[in-house]
Design a protein around this motif. Structure first.
Motif, PDB file in Angstrom:
ATOM      1  N   UNK A  24      27.890  18.877  50.620  1.00  0.00           N
ATOM      2  CA  UNK A  24      28.297  19.796  49.547  1.00  0.00           C
ATOM      3  C   UNK A  24      28.544  21.195  50.089  1.00  0.00           C
ATOM      4  N   UNK A  25      27.726  21.638  51.031  1.00  0.00           N
ATOM      5  CA  UNK A  25      27.890  22.976  51.597  1.00  0.00           C
ATOM      6  C   UNK A  25      29.087  23.061  52.528  1.00  0.00           C
ATOM      7  N   UNK A  26      29.444  21.959  53.185  1.00  0.00           N
ATOM      8  CA  UNK A  26      30.595  21.964  54.086  1.00  0.00           C
ATOM      9  C   UNK A  26      31.897  22.270  53.360  1.00  0.00           C
ATOM     10  N   UNK A  27      31.964  21.959  52.083  1.00  0.00           N
ATOM     11  CA  UNK A  27      33.155  22.255  51.280  1.00  0.00           C
ATOM     12  C   UNK A  27      33.476  23.744  51.333  1.00  0.00           C
ATOM     13  N   UNK A  28      32.443  24.567  51.456  1.00  0.00           N
ATOM     14  CA  UNK A  28      32.631  26.022  51.406  1.00  0.00           C
ATOM     15  C   UNK A  28      32.790  26.663  52.786  1.00  0.00           C
ATOM     16  N   UNK A  29      32.742  25.862  53.848  1.00  0.00           N
ATOM     17  CA  UNK A  29      32.980  26.412  55.186  1.00  0.00           C
ATOM     18  C   UNK A  29      34.357  27.060  55.220  1.00  0.00           C
ATOM     19  N   UNK A  30      34.421  28.266  55.740  1.00  0.00           N
ATOM     20  CA  UNK A  30      35.689  28.962  55.852  1.00  0.00           C
ATOM     21  C   UNK A  30      36.111  29.729  54.612  1.00  0.00           C
ATOM     22  N   UNK A  31      35.360  29.615  53.514  1.00  0.00           N
ATOM     23  CA  UNK A  31      35.677  30.380  52.312  1.00  0.00           C
ATOM     24  C   UNK A  31      35.047  31.761  52.468  1.00  0.00           C
ATOM     25  N   UNK A  32      35.876  32.774  52.408  1.00  0.00           N
ATOM     26  CA  UNK A  32      35.386  34.135  52.620  1.00  0.00           C
ATOM     27  C   UNK A  32      34.917  34.768  51.313  1.00  0.00           C
ATOM     28  N   UNK A  33      34.075  35.763  51.442  1.00  0.00           N
ATOM     29  CA  UNK A  33      33.626  36.518  50.271  1.00  0.00           C
ATOM     30  C   UNK A  33      34.832  37.169  49.591  1.00  0.00           C
ATOM     31  N   UNK A  34      35.792  37.602  50.383  1.00  0.00           N
ATOM     32  CA  UNK A  34      37.001  38.226  49.826  1.00  0.00           C
ATOM     33  C   UNK A  34      37.784  37.233  48.962  1.00  0.00           C
ATOM     34  N   UNK A  35      37.854  35.989  49.387  1.00  0.00           N
ATOM     35  CA  UNK A  35      38.549  34.962  48.604  1.00  0.00           C
ATOM     36  C   UNK A  35      37.813  34.678  47.300  1.00  0.00           C
ATOM     37  N   UNK A  36      36.492  34.641  47.369  1.00  0.00           N
ATOM     38  CA  UNK A  36      35.690  34.415  46.163  1.00  0.00           C
ATOM     39  C   UNK A  36      35.886  35.575  45.192  1.00  0.00           C
ATOM     40  N   UNK A  37      35.863  36.796  45.693  1.00  0.00           N
ATOM     41  CA  UNK A  37      36.077  37.978  44.850  1.00  0.00           C
ATOM     42  C   UNK A  37      37.473  37.967  44.229  1.00  0.00           C
ATOM     43  N   UNK A  38      38.480  37.605  45.008  1.00  0.00           N
ATOM     44  CA  UNK A  38      39.849  37.552  44.498  1.00  0.00           C
ATOM     45  C   UNK A  38      39.968  36.544  43.360  1.00  0.00           C
ATOM     46  N   UNK A  39      39.330  35.383  43.505  1.00  0.00           N
ATOM     47  CA  UNK A  39      39.387  34.399  42.430  1.00  0.00           C
ATOM     48  C   UNK A  39      38.603  34.890  41.223  1.00  0.00           C
ATOM     49  N   UNK A  40      37.475  35.534  41.440  1.00  0.00           N
ATOM     50  CA  UNK A  40      36.695  36.100  40.346  1.00  0.00           C
ATOM     51  C   UNK A  40      37.549  37.046  39.514  1.00  0.00           C
TER      52      UNK A  40
END
Length: 136
Positions: A30-46
């Motif tokens: 489950x955690x491997x799904x998020x490998x390579x996802x940056x905080x900036x990408x999460x913020x942009x989607x937010x």
């Protein structure tokens, strides 16, 4: 250690010294799904989710029924939207009955949180549509 096993009473019974291997493998996957996802990408989607929700609320909700508390400026908001509504407590209860879960703050604020790691745009649109239906 005693020769026989005696389980503890209550929730303490669930504690173990060694994590279950199958559970740990599932967690790792489950955690491997998020490998390579940056905080900036999460913020942009937010920001995209909250922008979209505000856009949908503006398009769907009857004029004058709610007012925005959350700032429009991206630098001034997090991953939630707050709306002022005269009968907010009743409205939130009706939303929850229909599967749209937010929270209510006295005296008149509806709050909706958008967790970008697992909330999608279809769910955001549905939340705004159901809000409009409840307020109609």
């Amino acid at each position: 250690m005693r020769p026989s096993y005696e389980p503890a009473a209550g929730a303490v019974r669930g504690r173990v010294g060694t994590p279950d291997i199958l559970s740990m493998l599932a967690l790792e996957a489950a955690l491997e799904v998020w490998d390579g996802v940056t905080v900036e990408a999460v913020r942009a989607k937010s920001l995209a989710l909250t922008d979209f929700f505000l856009e949908c609320v503006g398009a769907y909700v009857p004029e004058g029924r709610v007012s925005r508390v959350t700032p429009l400026a991206h630098g001034e908001r997090g991953s939630q939207v707050a709306l002022r509504c005269a009968d907010a407590g009743d409205v939130m209860a009706r939303l929850i009955e229909r599967g749209v879960v937010g929270d209510f703050r006295h005296p008149d604020v509806l709050r909706f949180g958008f967790t970008p790691l697992y909330v999608g745009f279809a769910e955001v649109e549905r939340a705004a549509r159901v809000l409009a239906e409840v307020l109609a």
